[in-house]
Design a protein around this motif. Structure first.
Motif, mmCIF file in Angstrom:
data_model
loop_
_atom_site.group_PDB
_atom_site.id
_atom_site.type_symbol
_atom_site.label_atom_id
_atom_site.label_comp_id
_atom_site.label_asym_id
_atom_site.label_seq_id
_atom_site.Cartn_x
_atom_site.Cartn_y
_atom_site.Cartn_z
ATOM 1 N N SER A 199 -8.286 -1.425 2.614
ATOM 2 C CA SER A 199 -7.782 -1.347 1.253
ATOM 3 C C SER A 199 -8.763 -2.045 0.320
ATOM 4 C CB SER A 199 -6.411 -2.027 1.152
ATOM 5 O OG SER A 199 -5.928 -2.001 -0.167
ATOM 6 N N ARG A 251 -2.216 -1.302 4.117
ATOM 7 C CA ARG A 251 -2.014 0.011 4.724
ATOM 8 C C ARG A 251 -1.383 -0.131 6.102
ATOM 9 N NH1 ARG A 251 -3.524 2.881 0.249
ATOM 10 N NH2 ARG A 251 -5.644 2.464 -0.340
ATOM 11 N N ASP A 264 -1.010 5.283 3.804
ATOM 12 C CA ASP A 264 -0.245 4.679 2.725
ATOM 13 C C ASP A 264 1.140 5.295 2.820
ATOM 14 O OD1 ASP A 264 0.522 3.282 0.523
ATOM 15 O OD2 ASP A 264 -0.804 4.305 -0.876
#
Length: 157
Positions: free
Chosen positions: A92, A99, A144
């Motif tokens: 990320s 995530r 995600d």
């Protein structure tokens, strides 16, 4: 003095500076510190991170990714002692937005350190080989929620 040579050197130095800035800034720019000592990402010290310069970011391709796992990340076992060469992976660009992560084959590597967001999702992780003196290729997938966001095929060891 050759102006073309000087321009070429300046361009090369500029590209190097941009490359180093992108590498160091791949996760939570305010928390990344360069120079001696541990690499610090999102409040977590990655003890041997200074040797690796920074974290390797995920690629943005989602082609061929398996479905997101139910129930959260699937990470390798934690290691108590560093066994081999490391690979720090940033999943990320933001310390507040982690995530769901899957590492495969999980048996080939161990996790030495993990930076997480407040919800417990992975922001960055440090992988080491499961056995000293070995080299292995692993795949890191990031999601995600249930949506694939990127992957990385990398060598650890």
């Amino acid at each position: 003095m050759n102006p073309i040579r000087n321009r070429s050197r300046a361009a090369g130095a500029c590209l190097l500076a941009v490359g180093l800035a992108l590498t160091a800034g791949s996760c939570a720019r305010p928390d990344v510190r360069s120079g001696g000592g541990p690499l610090r990402l999102c409040g977590v010290d990655f003890p041997r991170g200074a040797d690796a310069i920074g974290a390797t970011p995920l690629g943005t391709s989602t082609r061929g990714m398996p479905p997101a796992p139910a129930g959260g990340s699937r990470l390798p076992a934690r290691t108590g002692t560093p066994l081999g060469v490391i690979r720090i992976v940033a999943v990320s660009h933001d310390c507040h937005h982690g995530r769901t992560v899957v590492v495969t084959p999980a048996s080939a590597v161990r996790v030495d350190a993990v930076a997480r967001d407040r919800a417990g999702r992975v922001v960055a992780l440090e992988l080491v080989t499961a056995r000293s003196g070995t080299t292995t290729r692993v795949h890191v997938y990031a999601y995600d929620g249930g949506r694939p966001v990127g992957q990385l095929r990398t060598t650890v060891g």
